[in-house]
Enzyme design. Sequence first.
Site, mmCIF file in Angstrom:
data_model
loop_
_atom_site.group_PDB
_atom_site.id
_atom_site.type_symbol
_atom_site.label_atom_id
_atom_site.label_comp_id
_atom_site.label_asym_id
_atom_site.label_seq_id
_atom_site.Cartn_x
_atom_site.Cartn_y
_atom_site.Cartn_z
ATOM 1 N N CYS A 148 0.819 -1.211 0.000
ATOM 2 C CA CYS A 148 0.000 0.000 0.000
ATOM 3 C C CYS A 148 0.854 1.263 0.000
ATOM 4 O O CYS A 148 0.497 2.273 -0.610
ATOM 5 C CB CYS A 148 -0.952 -0.007 1.173
ATOM 6 S SG CYS A 148 -0.142 -0.013 2.791
ATOM 7 N N HIS A 177 -1.427 1.720 7.501
ATOM 8 C CA HIS A 177 -1.887 1.567 6.121
ATOM 9 C C HIS A 177 -1.740 2.893 5.386
ATOM 10 O O HIS A 177 -1.984 3.967 5.957
ATOM 11 C CB HIS A 177 -3.345 1.127 6.126
ATOM 12 C CG HIS A 177 -3.892 0.731 4.796
ATOM 13 N ND1 HIS A 177 -3.258 -0.162 3.951
ATOM 14 C CD2 HIS A 177 -5.041 1.100 4.162
ATOM 15 C CE1 HIS A 177 -4.001 -0.335 2.859
ATOM 16 N NE2 HIS A 177 -5.076 0.426 2.959
ATOM 17 N N ASN A 185 -8.695 3.538 -1.525
ATOM 18 C CA ASN A 185 -7.996 2.408 -0.929
ATOM 19 C C ASN A 185 -7.400 1.555 -2.047
ATOM 20 O O ASN A 185 -7.558 1.864 -3.227
ATOM 21 C CB ASN A 185 -8.969 1.599 -0.064
ATOM 22 C CG ASN A 185 -8.266 0.744 0.977
ATOM 23 O OD1 ASN A 185 -7.033 0.721 1.063
ATOM 24 N ND2 ASN A 185 -9.031 0.027 1.768
#
Length: 335
Positions: free
Chosen positions: A112, A281, A301
């Site tokens: 990520c 994240h 996301n």
Amino acid sequence: MKCLGICVALSVIALSAAAILDFHPLSDERIAQINQKAKTWKAGKNFDIEDWAKVKRMVSGVLPDARLKNKLPVSAPHDVTEDVPDTFDAREQWPNCISVQTVWDQSDCGSCWAIAATAAMSDRICIQSNQTKQVFVSVEDLNTCCSDCGFGCDGGYPLEAWYYWQNTGIVTGGLYQGNQGCKDYTLAPCEHHVDYTTRPQCSALNYTTPACTKACSASGLNYEESLTFGQEPINLAEELQIQLEIIKSGPVETSFDVMDDFPTYKSGVYEATSSNYIGGHAVKIAGWGVENGSKYWLIANSWNTDWGLDGYVKFVRGIDHCGIESNVVAALPKV
């Protein structure tokens, strides 16, 4: 006897509390509890309980000491007396930029940190060219070749990604088998969620970080000629500064502390109902708005389009919730 009754009552309370704590974060019982407690958002079943280890890997792409690595002073480059709209969506502002419209799938990999960085970099190249230059900056190149950035699929440092873009450069390349440049992402999209599709189950994969190769996988392209570069990174940590930066230059990368209720997000403005930390994240902030009186960041996301709001989450804005506003990094491209 009175003491015995009190002790029994306390024992029942303790056992009830323990039962609540013992509910698995992905269980139906825990989801019901979240929906009782959450005031501005709805939770639902996105993952099976047996996928918990994979979920924790997905939300651990930002290494725990990332903030210690962030040595940039906080920047305030914008005049905060400028007008800022109540709502803003990069997808609507720059409709011709393909990367702005793209939702990624990190697959079974904690990349990520690299996806959020290169997604914002790609957006900014297009935006700075007045939506004429459609370039994807390669996640594959950044995730596999930047040794100072961390450990690839086992997590990295967002700020170091932007320094790497400035000092070393990152070649072009897009989605898995996307034919979008020198080095496309080599990890296939997988089924993260319970609404099964034709994608392979992430739980069946055990990807490790691919090897770094200083060569294009696409025929006819030269690695050195495919490099893109960025300017000096900045660290923003104040709501209006972040908004003005996005309006003027495009989406930014940020990271936040993930609580164990976040993977169950379905809709509404997310604000954690739990204090159980499960990882760090990284995501891309693409805009903001207000829903039923709650201010939010519009965040892309990297769990494909069948999670949340077509791959997006509305995340509470203005209170630095879980560090969402104090970890923003970005840079302009060299064009």
